[in-house]
Design a protein around this motif. Structure first.
Motif, PDB file in Angstrom:
ATOM      1  N   ILE A  16      -5.162   2.037   6.592  1.00  0.00           N
ATOM      2  CA  ILE A  16      -5.074   1.789   5.154  1.00  0.00           C
ATOM      3  C   ILE A  16      -6.410   2.095   4.481  1.00  0.00           C
ATOM      4  CG2 ILE A  16      -4.865  -0.052   3.424  1.00  0.00           C
ATOM      5  CD1 ILE A  16      -2.635  -1.255   5.256  1.00  0.00           C
ATOM      6  N   SER A  17      -7.505   1.632   5.068  1.00  0.00           N
ATOM      7  CA  SER A  17      -8.798   1.884   4.426  1.00  0.00           C
ATOM      8  C   SER A  17      -9.226   3.347   4.539  1.00  0.00           C
ATOM      9  CB  SER A  17      -9.883   0.951   4.959  1.00  0.00           C
ATOM     10  OG  SER A  17      -9.940   0.944   6.331  1.00  0.00           O
ATOM     11  N   GLU A  18      -8.876   4.030   5.608  1.00  0.00           N
ATOM     12  CA  GLU A  18      -9.264   5.433   5.773  1.00  0.00           C
ATOM     13  C   GLU A  18      -8.431   6.381   4.915  1.00  0.00           C
ATOM     14  OE1 GLU A  18      -9.346   6.665   9.896  1.00  0.00           O
ATOM     15  OE2 GLU A  18     -10.463   4.860  10.455  1.00  0.00           O
ATOM     16  N   PHE A  19      -7.167   6.054   4.681  1.00  0.00           N
ATOM     17  CA  PHE A  19      -6.266   6.976   3.990  1.00  0.00           C
ATOM     18  C   PHE A  19      -5.795   6.465   2.635  1.00  0.00           C
ATOM     19  CE2 PHE A  19      -6.027   8.298   8.369  1.00  0.00           C
ATOM     20  CZ  PHE A  19      -5.971   9.679   8.290  1.00  0.00           C
ATOM     21  N   GLU A  20      -6.430   5.423   2.110  1.00  0.00           N
ATOM     22  CA  GLU A  20      -5.935   4.777   0.892  1.00  0.00           C
ATOM     23  C   GLU A  20      -5.742   5.748  -0.272  1.00  0.00           C
ATOM     24  OE1 GLU A  20      -6.196   0.520  -1.239  1.00  0.00           O
ATOM     25  OE2 GLU A  20      -7.849   1.131   0.042  1.00  0.00           O
ATOM     26  N   ASP A  21      -6.639   6.692  -0.452  1.00  0.00           N
ATOM     27  CA  ASP A  21      -6.529   7.636  -1.570  1.00  0.00           C
ATOM     28  C   ASP A  21      -6.115   9.024  -1.101  1.00  0.00           C
ATOM     29  OD1 ASP A  21      -7.332   5.674  -3.434  1.00  0.00           O
ATOM     30  OD2 ASP A  21      -9.432   5.997  -2.881  1.00  0.00           O
ATOM     31  N   ASP A  22      -5.450   9.087   0.012  1.00  0.00           N
ATOM     32  CA  ASP A  22      -5.075  10.359   0.632  1.00  0.00           C
ATOM     33  C   ASP A  22      -3.563  10.532   0.522  1.00  0.00           C
ATOM     34  OD1 ASP A  22      -4.315  12.221   2.811  1.00  0.00           O
ATOM     35  OD2 ASP A  22      -6.443  12.083   3.346  1.00  0.00           O
ATOM     36  N   LYS A  45       0.794  -1.228   0.000  1.00  0.00           N
ATOM     37  CA  LYS A  45       0.000   0.000   0.000  1.00  0.00           C
ATOM     38  C   LYS A  45       0.825   1.276   0.000  1.00  0.00           C
ATOM     39  CE  LYS A  45      -3.985  -1.982  -0.062  1.00  0.00           C
ATOM     40  NZ  LYS A  45      -4.931  -1.799  -1.158  1.00  0.00           N
ATOM     41  N   ALA A  46       2.079   1.208   0.424  1.00  0.00           N
ATOM     42  CA  ALA A  46       2.919   2.404   0.504  1.00  0.00           C
ATOM     43  C   ALA A  46       3.120   3.009  -0.883  1.00  0.00           C
ATOM     44  CB  ALA A  46       4.259   2.050   1.132  1.00  0.00           C
ATOM     45  N   ALA A  89       2.439   8.746   5.563  1.00  0.00           N
ATOM     46  CA  ALA A  89       2.652   9.246   6.927  1.00  0.00           C
ATOM     47  C   ALA A  89       1.839   8.413   7.923  1.00  0.00           C
ATOM     48  CB  ALA A  89       2.262  10.724   7.016  1.00  0.00           C
ATOM     49  N   ALA A  90       0.620   8.067   7.541  1.00  0.00           N
ATOM     50  CA  ALA A  90      -0.239   7.253   8.410  1.00  0.00           C
ATOM     51  C   ALA A  90       0.317   5.839   8.560  1.00  0.00           C
ATOM     52  CB  ALA A  90      -1.661   7.222   7.847  1.00  0.00           C
ATOM     53  N   LEU A  91       0.831   5.272   7.475  1.00  0.00           N
ATOM     54  CA  LEU A  91       1.437   3.942   7.540  1.00  0.00           C
ATOM     55  C   LEU A  91       2.663   3.934   8.459  1.00  0.00           C
ATOM     56  CD1 LEU A  91       1.248   2.760   3.821  1.00  0.00           C
ATOM     57  CD2 LEU A  91       0.075   1.725   5.778  1.00  0.00           C
ATOM     58  N   ILE A  92       3.449   4.990   8.382  1.00  0.00           N
ATOM     59  CA  ILE A  92       4.629   5.084   9.249  1.00  0.00           C
ATOM     60  C   ILE A  92       4.193   5.173  10.706  1.00  0.00           C
ATOM     61  CG2 ILE A  92       6.573   6.567   9.929  1.00  0.00           C
ATOM     62  CD1 ILE A  92       6.924   7.153   6.880  1.00  0.00           C
ATOM     63  N   ALA A  93       3.161   5.948  10.989  1.00  0.00           N
ATOM     64  CA  ALA A  93       2.667   6.050  12.367  1.00  0.00           C
ATOM     65  C   ALA A  93       2.253   4.671  12.879  1.00  0.00           C
ATOM     66  CB  ALA A  93       1.511   7.036  12.445  1.00  0.00           C
ATOM     67  N   ALA A  94       1.521   3.938  12.062  1.00  0.00           N
ATOM     68  CA  ALA A  94       1.082   2.591  12.454  1.00  0.00           C
ATOM     69  C   ALA A  94       2.282   1.663  12.636  1.00  0.00           C
ATOM     70  CB  ALA A  94       0.124   2.026  11.407  1.00  0.00           C
ATOM     71  N   ALA A  95       3.238   1.730  11.715  1.00  0.00           N
ATOM     72  CA  ALA A  95       4.415   0.861  11.788  1.00  0.00           C
ATOM     73  C   ALA A  95       5.280   1.194  12.999  1.00  0.00           C
ATOM     74  CB  ALA A  95       5.235   0.978  10.498  1.00  0.00           C
ATOM     75  N   GLN A  96       5.382   2.478  13.338  1.00  0.00           N
ATOM     76  CA  GLN A  96       6.203   2.834  14.494  1.00  0.00           C
ATOM     77  C   GLN A  96       5.548   2.395  15.801  1.00  0.00           C
ATOM     78  OE1 GLN A  96       7.499   6.994  13.490  1.00  0.00           O
ATOM     79  NE2 GLN A  96       9.491   6.030  13.820  1.00  0.00           N
ATOM     80  N   LYS A  97       4.237   2.357  15.850  1.00  0.00           N
ATOM     81  CA  LYS A  97       3.572   1.811  17.036  1.00  0.00           C
ATOM     82  C   LYS A  97       3.953   0.337  17.203  1.00  0.00           C
ATOM     83  CE  LYS A  97      -0.346   4.955  16.900  1.00  0.00           C
ATOM     84  NZ  LYS A  97      -1.797   5.081  16.718  1.00  0.00           N
ATOM     85  N   VAL A  98       4.008  -0.385  16.090  1.00  0.00           N
ATOM     86  CA  VAL A  98       4.431  -1.785  16.119  1.00  0.00           C
ATOM     87  C   VAL A  98       5.887  -1.876  16.574  1.00  0.00           C
ATOM     88  CG1 VAL A  98       4.952  -3.790  14.655  1.00  0.00           C
ATOM     89  CG2 VAL A  98       2.768  -2.594  14.392  1.00  0.00           C
ATOM     90  N   GLU A  99       6.744  -1.035  16.006  1.00  0.00           N
ATOM     91  CA  GLU A  99       8.170  -1.058  16.374  1.00  0.00           C
ATOM     92  C   GLU A  99       8.359  -0.782  17.856  1.00  0.00           C
ATOM     93  OE1 GLU A  99      10.709  -2.185  14.554  1.00  0.00           O
ATOM     94  OE2 GLU A  99       9.053  -2.605  13.211  1.00  0.00           O
ATOM     95  N   HIS A 100       7.621   0.166  18.378  1.00  0.00           N
ATOM     96  CA  HIS A 100       7.778   0.512  19.789  1.00  0.00           C
ATOM     97  C   HIS A 100       7.320  -0.633  20.691  1.00  0.00           C
ATOM     98  CE1 HIS A 100       7.937   5.094  18.807  1.00  0.00           C
ATOM     99  NE2 HIS A 100       8.870   4.378  18.201  1.00  0.00           N
ATOM    100  N   VAL A 144       6.245  15.474   4.802  1.00  0.00           N
ATOM    101  CA  VAL A 144       6.339  16.634   3.927  1.00  0.00           C
ATOM    102  C   VAL A 144       5.326  16.509   2.794  1.00  0.00           C
ATOM    103  CG1 VAL A 144       7.883  17.948   2.412  1.00  0.00           C
ATOM    104  CG2 VAL A 144       8.772  16.903   4.501  1.00  0.00           C
ATOM    105  N   ALA A 145       5.191  15.313   2.229  1.00  0.00           N
ATOM    106  CA  ALA A 145       4.271  15.078   1.110  1.00  0.00           C
ATOM    107  C   ALA A 145       2.819  15.148   1.556  1.00  0.00           C
ATOM    108  CB  ALA A 145       4.541  13.717   0.478  1.00  0.00           C
ATOM    109  N   ALA A 146       2.570  14.830   2.819  1.00  0.00           N
ATOM    110  CA  ALA A 146       1.189  14.845   3.337  1.00  0.00           C
ATOM    111  C   ALA A 146       0.714  16.272   3.425  1.00  0.00           C
ATOM    112  CB  ALA A 146       1.117  14.176   4.708  1.00  0.00           C
TER     113      ALA A 146
END
Length: 170
Positions: free
Chosen positions: A97-103, A43-44, A108-119, A168-170
């Motif tokens: 992914i479903s809320e921001f798919e075409d945004d 999705k990225a 940026a949202a995927l990174i936020a989700a992934a960093q929660k997993v990393e933490h 930045v792109a967001a």
């Protein structure tokens, strides 16, 4: 609780059941994460982010193998359990992914989700390395420490992509 043999000579023996339970939890979490990382990579939008997710997917496969070695090093069979925390974090990633798919903010949202997993992973491996050290499970300590370092590196890489591209792109 964990079902395992006890060693009466082991320092900090009182941590053994907790250590085994946490090992089972993180093994289950890593296995659950494989599917989530595949979806996030698909999705990225950014090639750098896709690559980071694919690299972490490969690392996660290695983390699973290392965890099997950790179990073996303490005389146990590797068995995971369903990790409710990872399940929740991956459900949240699905929602993102479903809320921001075409945004334009999707990456940026995927990174936020992934960093929660990393933490979550960093916290889990941090505790496990401490327990292994206190119980003088040197091989487990080294293996878990290697994974902890990789999790921290992944978190830093995601932060760099967020700061230099995605946010930045967001």
């Amino acid at each position: 609780m964990a079902n395992s043999r006890k060693n009466a000579e082991m320092p900090n023996e009182h941590l053994h059941e907790l250590f085994v339970d946490e090992l089972k939890d993180i093994l289950g979490a890593e296995k659950q994460l494989l599917k989530g990382l595949k979806k996030m990579a698909e999705k990225a939008n950014s090639e750098n982010l896709k690559s980071a997710f694919q690299e972490h997917l490969s690392q996660t496969e290695g983390h699973i193998e290392r965890l099997k070695q950790v179990f073996e090093s303490v005389g146990l069979t590797a068995r995971g359990k369903k990790c409710k925390a990872m399940e929740g974090l991956l459900n949240e990633a699905e929602e993102i992914i479903s809320e921001f798919e075409d945004d334009p903010a999707l990456d940026a949202a995927l990174i936020a989700a992934a960093q929660k997993v990393e933490h979550y992973e960093i916290a889990s491996y941090g505790c496990l390395t401490t327990y292994a050290k206190l119980m003088e499970h040197q091989e487990a300590y080294e293996l878990l420490g290697a994974t902890l370092s990789e999790e921290k590196e992944t978190d830093e890489k995601l932060t760099d992509i967020a700061l230099n591209e995605a946010n930045v792109a967001a």
